[in-house]
Design an enzyme around this catalytic site. Structure first.
Site, PDB file in Angstrom:
ATOM      1  CB  VAL A 123      -0.939   0.021   1.227  1.00 19.15           C
ATOM      2  CG1 VAL A 123      -1.854   1.243   1.164  1.00 19.15           C
ATOM      3  CG2 VAL A 123      -1.767  -1.254   1.273  1.00 19.15           C
ATOM      4  CG  PHE A 124       2.920   2.208  -3.266  1.00 23.67           C
ATOM      5  CD1 PHE A 124       4.288   2.129  -3.081  1.00 23.67           C
ATOM      6  CD2 PHE A 124       2.295   1.166  -3.949  1.00 23.67           C
ATOM      7  CE1 PHE A 124       5.026   1.063  -3.574  1.00 23.67           C
ATOM      8  CE2 PHE A 124       3.017   0.102  -4.454  1.00 23.67           C
ATOM      9  CZ  PHE A 124       4.384   0.053  -4.270  1.00 23.67           C
ATOM     10  N   GLY A 126       0.149   7.146  -1.613  1.00 24.58           N
ATOM     11  CA  GLY A 126      -0.891   7.903  -2.296  1.00 24.58           C
ATOM     12  C   GLY A 126      -2.174   7.135  -2.511  1.00 24.58           C
ATOM     13  CB  CYS A 127      -3.302   4.333  -3.696  1.00 25.73           C
ATOM     14  SG  CYS A 127      -1.933   3.166  -3.734  1.00 25.73           S
ATOM     15  N   GLY A 128      -4.950   3.712  -1.132  1.00 27.18           N
ATOM     16  CA  GLY A 128      -5.335   2.779  -0.092  1.00 27.18           C
ATOM     17  C   GLY A 128      -5.564   1.399  -0.660  1.00 27.18           C
TER      18      GLY A 128
END
Length: 282
Positions: A123-124, A126-128
Site C-alpha cells: 500500500v503506497f 498515495g493510495c489505499g
C-alpha cells in the site's frame, strides 16, 4: 495484550536542493517528509507493507488491521510488537531494514476472520487498499441521534493546525484526527500517506481506550471511498475533509450512513451526505 516500546526513527530529513529564480540558482538544505516501508506481520504471516512516515508504528498497524476489518477491538489482539525496539535477534536480517516491521498475535477467533493467504499487499502513500465497491451497504454506522454544531467543525481546523509539526517543518504531509462530539481531540497524527494518518489516529485512540468516544474523523487529504470505509469500520459517523470527496466516496458514505463533509475551513464547509447530524443554528 502485551506491547513493546517503539524504536525511534525520524519523521523528516534534510536534503540538498537547488532553488531556481529569475535572478539565478542557489543551493539550500530542504526539510522533507520521510517515507519508509512498514511490514505488518500477523501470526508469522506478512499481510501488508505500508509506505509510511516513521513514527507510531504499533498504532498504524492496529489502525490498519481494524480499518481492514481484521480485528474489532483490542480484545482480538494478544501481542503487538514493533521490531527494532529491542530484543530482536534477527533485526539486521530484515530485508526492509531495522524498525520497519510490526508483529501481531491474534486470538483464534480473530485469526478465523483473516482473508485467505495471498501475496503481500503493498500500500503506497498515495493510495489505499480498500475495495470500497465490495462494501456497499454492509458498513452501517449508527448513532443517528448524534448532532454536531457547525462551530465545532470549524474549530477543528485550528486544532489540527496547532499540532502539525511535521507539516510546518517540511510540507507535503497529511494529518488526520479523531474528535468527540464536542470537538475535543482524541488523537491527531501525521503521515506522508493520508490513509496512514487516519490509521495512526484510529490505532492511537484504540490503544488509549478512546475509540468509542470518536464522533468525527477530520483529515487534510481528500475523503475518497477508502477513507469512508476506514471511518465506518471504526464506527465513526462523521468524516470531515479539508479537501474534496469523490463520487464513490459520496456513494459509500450515503449507503453506510456516514455524514460526509468536504472543503472544511474556519468559517464554512460543504455537506455531501446525511446532513441530519448537523445541529440547526439558532
Amino acid at each position: 495484550m502485551a506491547t513493546a516500546d517503539e524504536g525511534a526513527m525520524a519523521a523528516t530529513g534534510e536534503h540538498r536542493v537547488w532553488r531556481v529564480y529569475k535572478e539565478g540558482v542557489e543551493s539550500a538544505q530542504a526539510t522533507l517528509p520521510a517515507e519508509a516501508p512498514l511490514a505488518i506481520e500477523i501470526d508469522g504471516r506478512q499481510v501488508a507493507v505500508l509506505m509510511r512516515t516513521p513514527g507510531a508504528e504499533k498504532e498504524l498497524a492496529l489502525g490498519y488491521c481494524l480499518s481492514e476489518g481484521w480485528i474489532r477491538s483490542l480484545h482480538d489482539v494478544l501481542l503487538v510488537h514493533h521490531c527494532g525496539s529491542g530484543g530482536d535477534a534477527d533485526l539486521n536480517a530484515d530485508p526492509l531494514g531495522p524498525g520497519n516491521r510490526v508483529r501481531l498475535a491474534l486470538t483464534p477467533q480473530a485469526q478465523a476472520c483473516l482473508p485467505a493467504a495471498e501475496a503481500t499487499r503493498w500500500v503506497f502513500s498515495g493510495c489505499g487498499g480498500v475495495d470500497a465497491a465490495a462494501l456497499g451497504a454492509a458498513l452501517q454506522v449508527s448513532r443517528r441521534e448524534l448532532r454536531i454544531a457547525p462551530e465545532t467543525l470549524w474549530g477543528l481546523v485550528a486544532t489540527m493546525a496547532q499540532v502539525q509539526a511535521a507539516y510546518r517543518a517540511s510540507g507535503g504531509i497529511h494529518a488526520a484526527g479523531l474528535f468527540d462530539a464536542d470537538g475535543h481531540p482524541l488523537a491527531i497524527c501525521e503521515d506522508v500517506g493520508r490513509h496512514n494518518a487516519a490509521d495512526k489516529a484510529i490505532g492511537t485512540a484504540l490503544l488509549q481506550g478512546k475509540l468509542a468516544q470518536a464522533a468525527i474523523l477530520a483529515a487534510t487529504g481528500r475523503a475518497s471511498s477508502d477513507i469512508i470505509a476506514k471511518a465506518a469500520r471504526a464506527s465513526i459517523p462523521v468524516v470531515a475533509s479539508f479537501s474534496s470527496s469523490t463520487s464513490l466516496g459520496i456513494e459509500l458514505a450515503e449507503a453506510a450512513g456516514v455524514t460526509l463533509i468536504g472543503y472544511l475551513r474556519r468559517n464554512r464547509f460543504t455537506v455531501y451526505t446525511h446532513p441530519e447530524r448537523l445541529a440547526a443554528r439558532g
